[in-house]
Design a protein around this motif. Structure first.
Motif, short mmCIF file in Angstrom:
data_model
loop_
_atom_site.label_atom_id
_atom_site.label_comp_id
_atom_site.label_asym_id
_atom_site.label_seq_id
_atom_site.Cartn_x
_atom_site.Cartn_y
_atom_site.Cartn_z
N ARG A 66 33.92 97.71 -28.07
CA ARG A 66 34.01 99.14 -27.70
C ARG A 66 33.41 100.01 -28.78
NH1 ARG A 66 39.72 100.80 -26.49
NH2 ARG A 66 40.32 99.03 -27.77
N ALA A 67 33.75 99.71 -30.05
CA ALA A 67 33.24 100.51 -31.15
C ALA A 67 31.71 100.43 -31.21
CB ALA A 67 33.86 100.06 -32.47
N PHE A 79 30.32 102.60 -28.43
CA PHE A 79 30.51 104.04 -28.61
C PHE A 79 29.70 104.58 -29.79
CE2 PHE A 79 34.96 103.40 -26.72
CZ PHE A 79 34.50 103.71 -25.44
N ASN A 80 29.74 103.87 -30.90
CA ASN A 80 29.05 104.37 -32.10
C ASN A 80 28.66 103.20 -33.01
OD1 ASN A 80 28.21 105.61 -34.46
ND2 ASN A 80 29.66 107.29 -34.26
N VAL A 98 28.87 103.72 -36.95
CA VAL A 98 30.21 103.68 -37.53
C VAL A 98 30.75 102.25 -37.48
CG1 VAL A 98 32.60 104.42 -37.23
CG2 VAL A 98 30.76 106.10 -37.16
N ALA A 99 30.43 101.53 -36.40
CA ALA A 99 30.88 100.15 -36.31
C ALA A 99 30.30 99.32 -37.46
CB ALA A 99 30.47 99.55 -34.96
N ARG A 126 33.25 108.79 -23.39
CA ARG A 126 33.11 107.72 -22.41
C ARG A 126 34.44 107.03 -22.14
NH1 ARG A 126 28.44 104.75 -25.18
NH2 ARG A 126 28.60 106.41 -26.69
#
Ligand SMILES: Nc1ncnc2c1ncn2[C@@H]1O[C@H](COP(=O)(O)OP(=O)(O)O)[C@@H](O)[C@H]1O
Ligand SMILES: [Mg+2]
Lengths: 292, 234
Positions: free
Chosen positions: A170-171, A174-175, A178-179, A290
Motif C-alpha cells: 500500500r505504501a 501511495f507514495n 516515502v516508502a 485513494r
C-alpha cells in the motif's frame, strides 16, 4: 418476476469471476499505474496449464494450485517484459506493451495447445440445486466459485491490512518515495504485486473455464467486463472492483436472460461510458485520497 | 557523526551543490540555512540517496553512504524527513509509524514506537486515525516519528516548519532539540526560517547558490548582520 430473480441469482458466480479479474487489474493499476490488458491472456495461459494438469492427474484442486503458481511466475515475466524496456517512457507506452504481450500469449497458446476451443471438465455438479420444491438457477459448482472468490477476497484484505508485505504494497502504491525512504524495497514489492495479480487472474480463469470453453480468445470478453467493473469501481479500489464485478455479473445475466447474450458487452460499454462521463474517478475512487 | 566532504551535485547543466563540506556530530543540531533555491533540499535528498552526486561523498561513522540506494541508506542509520507532507494520508497514524521500521524486528519496532509515543503523545492518542485527519503540526510530528522508527543515528529534517504556525514551529524545533540532547542523534536541519532554527541549533551553515558561505556556532551566525543582509534577506 421469478425469472428476474432467477437471472440475478444465476449472475452471482459469473460476477464473482469478473470481480476476481477486476481485482487483478486494480492490483497492478494501484502499484504501477498500468492497466494490464495482458491479464486475460495470462489467465488463459494458466488455465491451459491447469487443463493439462487436470487431464494428466484428474485432480481439479491440484490443477487450480498449479495454475496459481504458474500465474505468479507469468505475472513476474510479464512485468519484466512490459516495464523493463519502458523504464524511461511514460506508462502509456507500458499499457500498449501489455496489448503486445496479450497477442503474444494468445499466439503462444495457439502453438502449444492449438487454436480450437476445448471443454474444461466440470469438477462438481453443475445442475441447478433443488430446494423448497423447485430447481434454483444455481449449482453446487456456482457455490464453489462464490466460496473460492470470497476466500480469496478475505485473504487479500488480510494480506493488505494485517501483514508487513501488505503495508509495504500500500505504501509503495501511495507514495513510493516515502516508502523507499522508510526502507521498503519498492521494486521487489511491485514485482510481488504483479505476481499476486497473476495468481488472482489464474484463479478467475480456472473458475470460469467449465462454464465456457477454453481457446486462445475465449477470455477476451471477460476482459471487457472486468475492465468496465474496475474502471467504474474507481480503478484504485479493491472494494470497488469486487462490488462492481459482482454487479456486472448480475447485469450481464439480466441482459442475456431478458434479451440476448450478444447485448451484454454493449451494455457494459454503455455503462462504462456513462460512468466516465458522470464519475470520472469511479464510484469508489477518490481523486486525491485513494481508497484501500 | 555524519561527515559530508566536497559534495557536488548537478541537474544536467544546473549545478545545485558545489563542494559542500559539513560535519554533523552526534547529539548536536546543525542548521543549514539559505534562501529558496540555495540547494538545501538537494543536499538532503543526496544524503538520503534520492539524488546521485557528481563528486564528493558522505560518511556515517566512517561508512560511505553516498551512491547507495535510499532503502539501504535508511538501514545504515540515516533517516530523511523530506520537505512537505511526507506522511501517507491514506494510512493510519500507526501504519505510517510501522512503515518507518518495517524491516526491523517486531520487538525492536515496539520499543522504538513506545519512545516515539513518549516524544509525541498526540500520536499515541490518534493511532487508529488516518493521517489526513491530523493537523499540520501533528502531521509533521508523524513524519518525524516515521523517520525515528528506523532508529537512526542521523536525522535529516528538510524544512519541518514549512506551512506551520509560528507557535507550532517553535514547539517542533524544541522537540528536535530535545531529541538531539536525549538520544544523541546527529541532526541536520534545513530551514529557510533562519531565526528560529539558529536559536536552537549548535552550529549554523549558510548556503547560497550551492556553496557554503559561512560555517560557525549558531549564535555567531545569528548575530552576523552582514550575513543576514546578504544571504538571509532580513
Ligand atoms: N529535480 C530537479 N531538476 C532540475 N533542477 C532542480 C531539481 N531540483 C532542484 N533543482 C534546482 O536546484 C536548485 C536547488 O534547489 P533546491 O535544492 O530545491 O533548493 P532549496 O531546497 O534550498 O530551496 C534550484 O535552482 C532548483 O531549481
Ligand atoms: Mg527545499
Amino acid at each position: 418476476m421469478t425469472s428476474f430473480i432467477d437471472y440475478l441469482i444465476g449472475g452471482v458466480s459469473n460476477g464473482a469471476v469478473i470481480a476476481l479479474m477486476a481485482i487483478a487489474l486494480v492490483l497492478i493499476w494501484r502499484a504501477t499505474r498500468v492497466v494490464n490488458f495482458a491479464q486475460v491472456g495470462q489467465a488463459m495461459f494458466t488455465t491451459f496449464v491447469a487443463l493439462t494438469v487436470q487431464t494428466l492427474t484428474g485432480s481439479w484442486a491440484l490443477a487450480l494450485v498449479v495454475a496459481m503458481v504458474a500465474g505468479a511466475i507469468l505475472g513476474v515475466i510479464v512485468q519484466f517484459l512490459v516495464l523493463r524496456p519502458m523504464r524511461r517512457a511514460d506508462t502509456s507506452g507500458a499499457i500498449i506493451a501489455t496489448f503486445g504481450v496479450l497477442i503474444a500469449l494468445q499466439a503462444a497458446v495457439g502453438m502449444i495447445w492449438g487454436g480450437d476451443a476445448q471443454a474444461y471438465p466440470q469438477p462438481f455438479d453443475n445442475a441447478g440445486v433443488v430446494a423448497f420444491g423447485r430447481i434454483w438457477p444455481i449449482s453446487v459448482y456456482d457455490f464453489v466459485v462464490i466460496g473460492v472468490t470470497i476466500l480469496l477476497v478475505i485473504a487479500l484484505s488480510l494480506l493488505f491490512t494485517r501483514t508487513s508485505i501488505g503495508l509495504a504494497m500500500r505504501a509503495s502504491a501511495f507514495n513510493p518515495e516515502v516508502a523507499r525512504l522508510s526502507g521498503v524495497r519498492v521494486s521487489r514489492v511491485l514485482t510481488f504485486g504483479w505476481a499476486l495479480a497473476g495468481v488472482v487472474g489464474a484463479v478467475a480463469g480456472v473458475l470460469v473455464a467449465p462454464s465456457s470453453t477454453v481457446s486462445p480468445t475465449t477470455f477476451d470478453i471477460l476482459l471487457v467486463f472486468a475492465f468496465t467493473a474496475a474502471v467504474i469501481g474507481g480503478l484504485d479500489s479493491l472494494v470497488g472492483a469486487v462490488a462492481l464485478g459482482v454487479f456486472a455479473g448480475l447485469v450481464i445475466s439480466l441482459v442475456s436472460g431478458l434479451s440476448n447474450s450478444g447485448n451484454a458487452p454493449v451494455v457494459a460499454l454503455v455503462l462504462l461510458a456513462l460512468s466516465l462521463i458522470t464519475k470520472p474517478d469511479g464510484v469508489f475512487g477518490h481523486h486525491k485520497a485513494r481508497a484501500v | 557523526m555524519l561527515s559530508i566532504t566536497d559534495l557536488t551535485v548537478s541537474y544536467g547543466p544546473v549545478e545545485a551543490l558545489n563542494g559542500v563540506t559539513i560535519s554533523v556530530p552526534r547529539g548536536e543540531v546543525t542548521a543549514v540555512i539559505g534562501a529558496n533555491g540555495a540547494g538545501k533540499s538537494t543536499l538532503m535528498r543526496t544524503l538520503a540517496g534520492l539524488v546521485t552526486p557528481a563528486a564528493g561523498q558522505a560518511t556515517l561513522d566512517g561508512e560511505i553512504i553516498t551512491r547507495k540506494r535510499p532503502e539501504d541508506i535508511v538501514r545504515m542509520g540515516v533517516a530523511l524527513v523530506p520537505e512537505g507532507r511526507s506522511t501517507i494520508p491514506e494510512l493510519t497514524v500507526e501504519e505510517n509509524l510501522r512503515l518507518g521500521g518495517l524491516w526491523r524486528q517486531k520487538s525492536d519496532r515496539r520499543t522504538t514506537q513506545a519512545e516515539v509515543f513518549d516524544l509525541f503523545p498526540v500520536l499515541a492518542e490518534r493511532q487508529r486515525m488516518r493521517a489526513d485527519t491530523l493537523s499540520g503540526g501533528e502531521r509533521q510530528q508523524l513524519a518525524i516519528g516515521r523517520a525515528l522508527m528506523s532508529n537512526p543515528k542521523c536525522l535529516l529534517l528538510d524544512e519541518p516548519s514549512l506551512g506551520l504556525a509560528p507557535l507550532i514551529v517553535t514547539q517542533i524545533l524544541h522537540l528536535v532539540r530535545r531529541l538531539a540532547d536525549e538520544t544523541r542523534i546527529a541532526v541536520l536541519l534545513v530551514e529557510q526560517n533562519a531565526v528560529t532554527a539558529l536559536r536552537m541549533a549548535d552550529t549554523g551553515v549558510v548556503l547560497n547558490l550551492g556553496r557554503i558561505v559561512q560555517t560557525g556556532p549558531a549564535p555567531a551566525i545569528a548575530s552576523d548582520e552582514k550575513l543576514r543582509h546578504a544571504y538571509l534577506g532580513y
